[in-house]
Structure formats: structure tokens, C-alpha cells
Design an enzyme around this catalytic site. Structure first.
Site, short mmCIF file in Angstrom:
data_model
loop_
_atom_site.label_atom_id
_atom_site.label_comp_id
_atom_site.label_asym_id
_atom_site.label_seq_id
_atom_site.Cartn_x
_atom_site.Cartn_y
_atom_site.Cartn_z
CE LYS A 209 135.22 -75.27 -56.97
NZ LYS A 209 135.30 -73.80 -56.91
CE LYS A 262 137.07 -76.02 -53.55
NZ LYS A 262 136.74 -74.67 -53.97
O1 PB1 Z 1 136.14 -74.68 -48.53
C1 PB1 Z 1 135.35 -74.80 -49.49
O2 PB1 Z 1 134.28 -75.44 -49.40
C2 PB1 Z 1 135.74 -74.16 -50.80
C3 PB1 Z 1 134.58 -73.86 -51.72
C4 PB1 Z 1 135.05 -73.38 -53.08
C5 PB1 Z 1 135.95 -72.18 -52.99
N1 PB1 Z 1 136.79 -72.11 -54.13
C6 PB1 Z 1 133.92 -73.25 -54.07
C7 PB1 Z 1 132.78 -74.11 -53.66
C8 PB1 Z 1 131.47 -73.90 -54.32
O3 PB1 Z 1 131.28 -74.51 -55.37
O4 PB1 Z 1 130.68 -73.14 -53.79
C9 PB1 Z 1 133.59 -71.84 -54.46
C10 PB1 Z 1 133.42 -71.79 -55.95
N2 PB1 Z 1 134.02 -70.68 -56.57
#
Ligand code: PB1
Length: 345
Positions: A209, A262
Site C-alpha cells: 500500500k 493499492k
Molecule cells: O479509496 C481509497 O482512497 C482508499 C483509501 C484507503 C482505505 N484503506 C486508505 C487511504 C489513506 O491513507 O487515507 C485509508 C487508510 N487506512
């Protein structure tokens, strides 16, 4: 009398060994030669569930998406089930926040409530619960902070993530998905789930991520923008592909049952490498900014929504993702249903 060009061309065309266009001549031949399949069952719909009642609040930065109270979520999920969407991924918006994110493990919180309600309404629907603290902390970071430095404390955050995961599993979540990018989060959650009697609950690890610029709309939707700083001290640098593969390998070692990359569209190379290196089910998350950017272009008439959305999803599947978390899940499932009727490719 043939000219020199015509003679040369005639020699070339008669000498042509292969004519790849033969298999592109008709829609039926193109369907026959199609290499990458996209099905509704391979799509996962992210949903924002909030405390309160009778709420279906559109999200300005994500046209077509809403924040739902538990009582209004059911009808939306019924549509997804009817369209054959594979699963939903729940994110919670609590009534209150604090420094530890304690609303995350509240059994009466929006996500456990939604899990119980949806399991009652549609027992076969696969419910994935995102496990993080950022939606629940008053500072918006994915972990607890060092009071002196403001740094996100990795090891102190692990037991809190574990509590959130157990609360979701207690409520009936089919899969938990830790997205905090803390070192050791998969192992900590696996241990806690097993001790709590949830040995059968799989973990979908947000393994690779990245600290992406494409999360903005989500942070608006989930009210989870960091109050200060950013997430680069725990999410991956977009420049670091090898580091991402190391993170994935660690999550496999820690017991992940499924892997995630991601965002997706700008990380097809990572998806392909993870697919080639690991055999676990691979999920790619087409994030809020990818969706919002395409929708903005659609609204300006620059892109055809259906064609652009399906092409972006096919690309993620072609790169090697088995499943795709996407805000296009409902729309794409409907387009795929229509296509199977009219046979268009
Ligand atoms: O659709 C998205 O942008 C997903 C964002 C994602 C959700 N898991 C994270 C993005 C962030 O860093 O804010 C949330 C982190 N737990």
C-alpha cells in the site's frame, strides 16, 4: 500496368505470413479471442457506513458514492447482491473519535452493527471489514501517536488493530483487511483472531500500500485526513517497487490469506510481479482518486464512462489481479450484465 509501389505492395501482401487482424474481424471472433475476463463476482464494492439513522449522504468528491447509516445500507447492498458483485468492503464513520481510535473496537460501532444487519439480510454476502484506526482517531493517523514526537507508534498500535479485527470477527465479518501498514500487523491480528476463537477468519493484507496522492476523496468520505503530517512514515514510497515486494513477502510469512496492492492503475507493474511471485489470491484496490479523476473527465465529456471504467478494470485484471476493489463495482456489474445480453465487446 502496376507501378513499382503497387508491385512491391503486391509482393508484400502475398508474402504476408500472419494476419492477426483475422481474429478481430467480427465481435464474435473478438469474443472468442478475448484473453482477460471481467466478471461481477471479481468485483468488491467499498461502502462507508456511519453512526445514525436514515442517512444516505452523497459524497461530493466521489459522484455515485454515498455515506450510509446501517438502516439505509441494506437496500444498496441488495442491489449489489442482485448484480452478482462478489463482496463488500466496509469502512466505519463513528459518532465520536479519540486519540486511540477506541470507537473502532466498539461492538455497537457502525461496522459491527452493519455486519450483523447485513448478515441477517443477506447471509451469503461476503463481508470484508477494513481494519485501521484512521477513521476512529481524532488525529486521523492509522496508529497511536508518540505524545512527544507525534510519530505513529508501530508496536503500540498492533494490539489496538487486533482489538478492531476481533470486534469485526465477533460481529460476523467473513474477512478482515488490515490497512494500517504497521509492521507485524498481520501476525498480531492472526494471533488475536485465533485466541478469540476465529481461526477460520481469513486476513486480506493490504500488503503493498503506497503513500499515494490518490486517496484524497476517500479521506473526505471517511473523514480520515491526518490532522498533521502525512502517511509516508508507514505507507510505501511510490518509487520503491522492490520494497513493496519485501512487504508482500513478510505478510505471506505472517499468515496472510489474501494479498492486496493499492492503488491499482499506477501500480500494474507491482500487481504483475506479486502475481508472478505468490500464489495467494491477489486483490487490487482501484482507489478513490482513480475513480474521482475518471468521473471528473466523464462529467466534462472527455471520457465515455462505461468504456473508460471497464478498460481500467480490465487492465488491472490483465496485470494479474484476481479481484478488484472498485467504486465502479455496481456500475460495472450492471454494464457487464447488459453486455452479456447484447454481446457487445
Ligand atoms: O479509496 C481509497 O482512497 C482508499 C483509501 C484507503 C482505505 N484503506 C486508505 C487511504 C489513506 O491513507 O487515507 C485509508 C487508510 N487506512
Amino acid at each position: 500496368m502496376l507501378t513499382t509501389i503497387e508491385r512491391t505492395t503486391e509482393r508484400t501482401t502475398t508474402a504476408l505470413v500472419s494476419r492477426p487482424r483475422r481474429l478481430r474481424r467480427t465481435p464474435a471472433l473478438r469474443r472468442l479471442a478475448c484473453e482477460t475476463e471481467l466478471r461481477a463476482e471479481q468485483l468488491i464494492a467499498p461502502l462507508f457506513v456511519m453512526a445514525g439513522t436514515d442517512i444516505a449522504r452523497p459524497i461530493g468528491s466521489m459522484p455515485g458514492q454515498s455515506q450510509w447509516s446501517v438502516d439505509r445500507l441494506g437496500a444498496e447492498v441488495d442491489e449489489l447482491v442482485d448484480l452478482g458483485v462478489g463482496a463488500v468492503l466496509l469502512f466505519g464513520l463513528p459518532a465520536t473519535k479519540d486519540a486511540l481510535g477506541s470507537a473502532g473496537w466498539d461492538p455497537a460501532g457502525p461496522v459491527p452493527q452493519a455486519i450483523r444487519a447485513l448478515k441477517q439480510r443477506t447471509p451469503d454476502l461476503v463481508i470484508i471489514a477494513d481494519v485501521c484506526l484512521c477513521e476512529y482517531t481524532d488525529h486521523g493517523h492509522c496508529g497511536v501517536l508518540d505524545d512527544a514526537t507525534g510519530a505513529v507508534l508501530n508496536d503500540e498500535t498492533l494490539p489496538l488493530l487486533a482489538r478492531v479485527a476481533v470486534a469485526y470477527a465477533d460481529a460476523g465479518a467473513d474477512i478482515v483487511a488490515p490497512s494500517a501498514m504497521m509492521d507485524g500487523q498481520v501476525a498480531a491480528i492472526r494471533a488475536a483472531l485465533d485466541v478469540a476463537g476465529h481461526r477460520e477468519v481469513p486476513i486480506l493484507a493490504y500488503a503493498a500500500k503506497f503513500a499515494s496522492a490518490f486517496y484524497g476523496p476517500f479521506r473526505e468520505a471517511a473523514d480520515s485526513t491526518p490532522a498533521f503530517g502525512d502517511r509516508r512514515a508507514y505507507q510505501l514510497d511510490p518509487a520503491n517497487g522492490r520494497e513493496a515486494l519485501r512487504e508482500v513477502a513478510l505478510d505471506v510469512e505472517e499468515g496472510a490469506d489474501m494479498l492486496m496492492v493499492k492503488p491499482a492503475g499506477l501500480y500494474l507493474d507491482i500487481i504483475r510481479q506479486v502475481r508472478d511471485l505468490h500464489t495467494l489470491p491477489l486483490v487490487a484496490y482501484q482507489v478513490s482518486g482513480e475513480y474521482a479523476a475518471q468521473q471528473a473527465a466523464v462529467e466534462r465529456g472527455w471520457l465515455d464512462e462505461r468504456r473508460a471504467a471497464l478498460e481500467s478494470l480490465i487492465a488491472i485484471r490483465r496485470a494479474g489481479a484476481d479481484l478488484i476493489i472498485t467504486y465502479y463495482a455496481k456500475a460495472a456489474a450492471r454494464w457487464l450484465q447488459e453486455r452479456s445480453v447484447d454481446g457487445r465487446r
